[in-house]
Design a protein around this motif. Structure first.
Motif, PDB file in Angstrom:
ATOM      1  N   ILE A  11      18.568 -24.340  13.920  1.00  0.00           N
ATOM      2  CA  ILE A  11      18.959 -24.049  13.314  1.00  0.00           C
ATOM      3  C   ILE A  11      17.331 -24.454  12.001  1.00  0.00           C
ATOM      4  CG2 ILE A  11      20.626 -23.163  11.359  1.00  0.00           C
ATOM      5  CD1 ILE A  11      21.481 -22.651  13.656  1.00  0.00           C
ATOM      6  N   SER A  12      17.338 -25.892  11.767  1.00  0.00           N
ATOM      7  CA  SER A  12      16.545 -26.362  11.431  1.00  0.00           C
ATOM      8  C   SER A  12      14.882 -25.807  10.788  1.00  0.00           C
ATOM      9  CB  SER A  12      15.926 -27.950  11.592  1.00  0.00           C
ATOM     10  OG  SER A  12      15.010 -27.554  12.879  1.00  0.00           O
ATOM     11  N   VAL A  13      14.697 -24.444  12.208  1.00  0.00           N
ATOM     12  CA  VAL A  13      13.283 -23.510  12.062  1.00  0.00           C
ATOM     13  C   VAL A  13      13.604 -22.746  10.347  1.00  0.00           C
ATOM     14  CG1 VAL A  13      12.421 -21.659  13.036  1.00  0.00           C
ATOM     15  CG2 VAL A  13      13.236 -23.886  14.219  1.00  0.00           C
ATOM     16  N   LEU A  14      15.249 -22.257  10.675  1.00  0.00           N
ATOM     17  CA  LEU A  14      15.013 -21.455   9.266  1.00  0.00           C
ATOM     18  C   LEU A  14      15.260 -22.521   8.057  1.00  0.00           C
ATOM     19  CD1 LEU A  14      16.102 -18.807   8.390  1.00  0.00           C
ATOM     20  CD2 LEU A  14      18.690 -19.421   8.952  1.00  0.00           C
ATOM     21  N   LYS A  15      15.975 -23.599   8.044  1.00  0.00           N
ATOM     22  CA  LYS A  15      16.420 -24.709   6.975  1.00  0.00           C
ATOM     23  C   LYS A  15      15.307 -24.663   6.842  1.00  0.00           C
ATOM     24  CE  LYS A  15      20.585 -26.443   7.807  1.00  0.00           C
ATOM     25  NZ  LYS A  15      21.351 -28.132   7.555  1.00  0.00           N
ATOM     26  N   LEU A  25      22.517 -17.155   1.570  1.00  0.00           N
ATOM     27  CA  LEU A  25      22.227 -18.169   2.737  1.00  0.00           C
ATOM     28  C   LEU A  25      22.129 -19.286   2.589  1.00  0.00           C
ATOM     29  CD1 LEU A  25      21.595 -17.460   6.376  1.00  0.00           C
ATOM     30  CD2 LEU A  25      19.093 -16.943   5.276  1.00  0.00           C
ATOM     31  N   LYS A  26      21.772 -19.777   1.847  1.00  0.00           N
ATOM     32  CA  LYS A  26      21.169 -21.459   1.741  1.00  0.00           C
ATOM     33  C   LYS A  26      22.619 -22.728   1.472  1.00  0.00           C
ATOM     34  CE  LYS A  26      16.937 -21.691  -0.497  1.00  0.00           C
ATOM     35  NZ  LYS A  26      16.199 -22.765  -1.364  1.00  0.00           N
ATOM     36  N   TYR A  41      21.397 -15.809  14.611  1.00  0.00           N
ATOM     37  CA  TYR A  41      22.600 -17.073  13.795  1.00  0.00           C
ATOM     38  C   TYR A  41      22.437 -16.837  12.542  1.00  0.00           C
ATOM     39  CZ  TYR A  41      18.463 -19.780  12.864  1.00  0.00           C
ATOM     40  OH  TYR A  41      17.317 -20.712  13.315  1.00  0.00           O
ATOM     41  N   PRO A  42      21.801 -16.118  11.369  1.00  0.00           N
ATOM     42  CA  PRO A  42      21.478 -16.394  10.119  1.00  0.00           C
ATOM     43  C   PRO A  42      23.054 -15.348   9.462  1.00  0.00           C
ATOM     44  CG  PRO A  42      19.149 -15.793  11.068  1.00  0.00           C
ATOM     45  CD  PRO A  42      20.323 -15.773  12.024  1.00  0.00           C
ATOM     46  N   LEU A  64      21.895 -27.882  15.506  1.00  0.00           N
ATOM     47  CA  LEU A  64      22.686 -26.958  16.176  1.00  0.00           C
ATOM     48  C   LEU A  64      21.591 -26.259  17.067  1.00  0.00           C
ATOM     49  CD1 LEU A  64      25.257 -25.535  16.425  1.00  0.00           C
ATOM     50  CD2 LEU A  64      24.806 -23.887  15.156  1.00  0.00           C
ATOM     51  N   ASP A  67      24.625 -28.430  10.767  1.00  0.00           N
ATOM     52  CA  ASP A  67      24.020 -28.955  11.189  1.00  0.00           C
ATOM     53  C   ASP A  67      21.842 -28.736  11.499  1.00  0.00           C
ATOM     54  OD1 ASP A  67      23.787 -32.572  12.255  1.00  0.00           O
ATOM     55  OD2 ASP A  67      22.207 -31.118  12.868  1.00  0.00           O
ATOM     56  N   GLY A  68      21.267 -28.898  10.960  1.00  0.00           N
ATOM     57  CA  GLY A  68      19.749 -28.152  11.763  1.00  0.00           C
ATOM     58  C   GLY A  68      19.561 -28.779  12.902  1.00  0.00           C
ATOM     59  N   ILE A  98      12.502 -16.761  13.412  1.00  0.00           N
ATOM     60  CA  ILE A  98      13.955 -16.575  13.931  1.00  0.00           C
ATOM     61  C   ILE A  98      13.673 -15.153  14.705  1.00  0.00           C
ATOM     62  CG2 ILE A  98      16.043 -17.136  13.653  1.00  0.00           C
ATOM     63  CD1 ILE A  98      13.860 -19.529  12.243  1.00  0.00           C
ATOM     64  N   PRO A 150      16.882 -13.239   5.988  1.00  0.00           N
ATOM     65  CA  PRO A 150      16.118 -14.107   6.487  1.00  0.00           C
ATOM     66  C   PRO A 150      15.075 -14.316   8.258  1.00  0.00           C
ATOM     67  CG  PRO A 150      18.762 -13.898   6.897  1.00  0.00           C
ATOM     68  CD  PRO A 150      17.877 -12.724   6.748  1.00  0.00           C
ATOM     69  N   LEU A 196      13.853 -21.049   4.047  1.00  0.00           N
ATOM     70  CA  LEU A 196      14.275 -21.170   3.391  1.00  0.00           C
ATOM     71  C   LEU A 196      13.924 -22.790   2.314  1.00  0.00           C
ATOM     72  CD1 LEU A 196      17.106 -20.166   4.474  1.00  0.00           C
ATOM     73  CD2 LEU A 196      15.638 -19.077   3.577  1.00  0.00           C
ATOM     74  N   LEU A 237      23.905 -22.159   5.251  1.00  0.00           N
ATOM     75  CA  LEU A 237      23.283 -23.466   5.891  1.00  0.00           C
ATOM     76  C   LEU A 237      23.429 -24.804   5.970  1.00  0.00           C
ATOM     77  CD1 LEU A 237      19.948 -21.221   6.080  1.00  0.00           C
ATOM     78  CD2 LEU A 237      21.876 -22.088   8.243  1.00  0.00           C
ATOM     79  N   SER A 273      17.900 -14.560  18.116  1.00  0.00           N
ATOM     80  CA  SER A 273      18.534 -14.783  16.976  1.00  0.00           C
ATOM     81  C   SER A 273      19.205 -13.835  16.285  1.00  0.00           C
ATOM     82  CB  SER A 273      18.312 -16.373  16.777  1.00  0.00           C
ATOM     83  OG  SER A 273      17.205 -16.999  17.526  1.00  0.00           O
TER      84      SER A 273
END
Lengths: 354, 354
Positions: free
Chosen positions: B26-30, A29-30, A244-245, A40, A37-38, B214, B245, B33, A33, A242
């Motif tokens: 997406i930064s919430v997940l980033k 996953l990393k 999206y992951p 998004l 772009d964060g 998420i 995730p 992680l 990702l 969500s």
């Protein structure tokens, strides 16, 4: 840690592993990702650029009017069959006795949707036109799984498939494709996904088999069908705020691997030939028709396990983490070729087979 | 881009936003992680350290024997009610007329599980002991939502709750907690989650409301109940090969925010008082009992929208992205206090309200 499964532990400790794309760890996953772009924005209950773009892309790839992203194939396929059954007001479908819905879903189709399945063909072979024509009961939908996973990933000839499709259209039977491994069979048929899918009214594809994503599925078909599937997706509890992951990783690995299926297929044939040279070993199919096959041993499971563990220790190469018993004297395992096979130096691989 | 919703666009363009934890990007997940080693193994169909550890942690927090991670609350709650109904062989439950299952799930409970709901209480108030006692029909399970989201997040007094629980135990009625916002109400009751949950046979909690993950949910209860819920999770198509995730982000933001609920609650009271000073404005509840409340305007929606957009432009502060019409002369929006509120300089906030 996993003392209940010493074969799996020995497999994990090998330097090289034959099947798959690599470890199913968080880095999968990393990596996906890192490309994003964060800022998004998340999808929100089925809406938003990240989900709509992907649905459009895969619908186009499959040659279908519309598609919907689902958290799982289990959910997507039950829903597909429910819609076709409701449309005909006949809660009856047909599929193979080793269909995923029949053996891996705790009877969700029956218990949630009240749909009765007719089992076609024997457990050892794929469904033929004859099976469909000879069916005595009326059905709303026929599900075909290509390739038929539980028997090593076998396929009917394309002409047989086209004949079944024609017959179903004539008889008003909807044809649904369990295409969990659709991408993987295109090199054998030498057809595009669109050409194969044109034989079917609705199609499910998975993104964590040959594609190697985290999880998730697409259900594709006519727009009124996919619109209705969104209502059922909400009923099932699959319309997550969500997704999206799964979507981002599906998209990332789709782009990386969808054009490598020919390579995996060729490698599967090469590897199956190596297995078939061995004493007491036979692959099903004898020559693979996709990236997958089963390896049968006329050796009891409890005798083969320590032999394999020793082989892994000696060669540093893992063949499988899991053996399944067929009888007191026979067992088998499944092989799926992915990115890992080609990383094994050929002289190291030779040590396993010669 | 979103020309159908100019209020949402104006809201997104503000420098500060009053509700929530921040953008759902997406930064919430980033961020979640980043704290995790890439070599951590995925959960696999409900097994593995990442899912088992989290289930154990939340079961303990809720004071329940066992818990199961679900992709959604929709799935978890339908399954909880199905299990309790099957146990009593009576497919009947009771809940509030504005229960999530009644208004947001496309009748999944009825269409997938054949369960008939009895609607208790009026739409404007929470369920009381009297409603339960006066119910004429027999039911298997009563669902209480704490707080009752669709009416601004109202709560019964604790003594009322305890009395309902006692009554249900006496009568052999299972009591299920829709605790989508359970963490958020603990400061009002001045009780632990365990104390509240001890009144209920089964509990669902969500990780993307006050916690800000998420997606994903936990269903908790006795072990035989959660074991059965895993079978239904598979039937629903929720037993994904990988749920990590959602689990990793749920765990990360749970640790960050579960102890901030008191702060959110105090801030909600402060903010509601500010709204209630305004002409034509009233909050429901008048004094919040959690981090949430609704703000009612005796102004038509189409008149209020441009006023709000102008206010956002002038002050740089967004109140809401979405107005809901009550009647031709009234509309409202929902407020959930999260991490964003405290970031707004108080002199900037004053410009909005004075």
């Amino acid at each position: 840690m996993n003392q209940e499964n010493p074969l799996l532990e020995a497999f994990k400790e090998t330097e090289y592993q034959i099947p798959g794309h690599g470890k199913r760890d968080i880095s999968v996953l990393k990596e996906a990702l890192e490309t994003i772009d964060g800022q998004l924005e998340s999808d929100v209950y089925g809406n938003g650029k990240v989900i709509e773009d992907f649905q459009e892309k895969i619908a186009k790839y499959l040659g279908k009017e519309s598609s919907v992203f689902f958290p799982s194939g289990t959910m997507a396929q039950q829903i597909a069959l429910r819609i076709w059954c409701d449309q005909k007001s006949l809660q009856k479908v047909a599929y193979h006795p080793l269909c995923h819905l029949e053996i891996h879903e705790e009877d969700g189709l029956k218990k949630l949707h009240g749909i009765e399945p007719i089992l076609l063909a024997d457990k050892e072979r794929v469904i033929t036109l004859k099976d469909v024509v000879n069916m005595k009961e009326e059905i709303s939908c026929l599900l075909l799984e290509l390739p038929q996973r539980e028997i090593g990933g076998q396929l009917p000839e394309y002409e047989e498939l086209a004949a079944i499709s024609n017959y179903c259209r004539d008889k008003g039977i909807k044809l649904h494709l369990d295409g969990a491994r659709l991408f993987e069979i295109l090199p054998f048929y030498q057809k595009t996904a669109e050409e194969i899918c044109s034989l079917f009214d609705s199609v499910y594809v998975s993104f964590y088999k040959g594609i190697g994503g985290i999880a998730g599925a697409i259900l594709a078909g006519p727009k009124d069908f996919t619109d209705e599937s969104k209502v059922w997706k909400r009923r099932h509890g699959g319309d997550l705020i969500s997704l999206y992951p799964y979507i981002i990783s599906a998209n990332y690995y789709f782009d990386q691997r969808v054009n490598k299926m020919e390579q995996y297929y060729e490698e599967a044939k090469e590897l199956a030939a190596l297995y078939n040279q061995c004493y007491c070993v036979k692959t099903v199919p004898l020559e693979p028709v996709s990236n997958m096959f089963h390896v049968y041993f006329t050796v009891p499971k409890n005798e083969l396990e320590p032999i394999l563990r020793e082989l892994y220790n000696e060669t540093g190469i893992g063949l499988t983490g899991s053996l399944r018993e067929v009888s007191n004297s026979e067992c088998y395992f499944e092989v799926n070729i992915g990115d890992q096979y080609t990383k094994i130096p050929s002289e190291r691989l030779k040590k396993v087979f010669f």
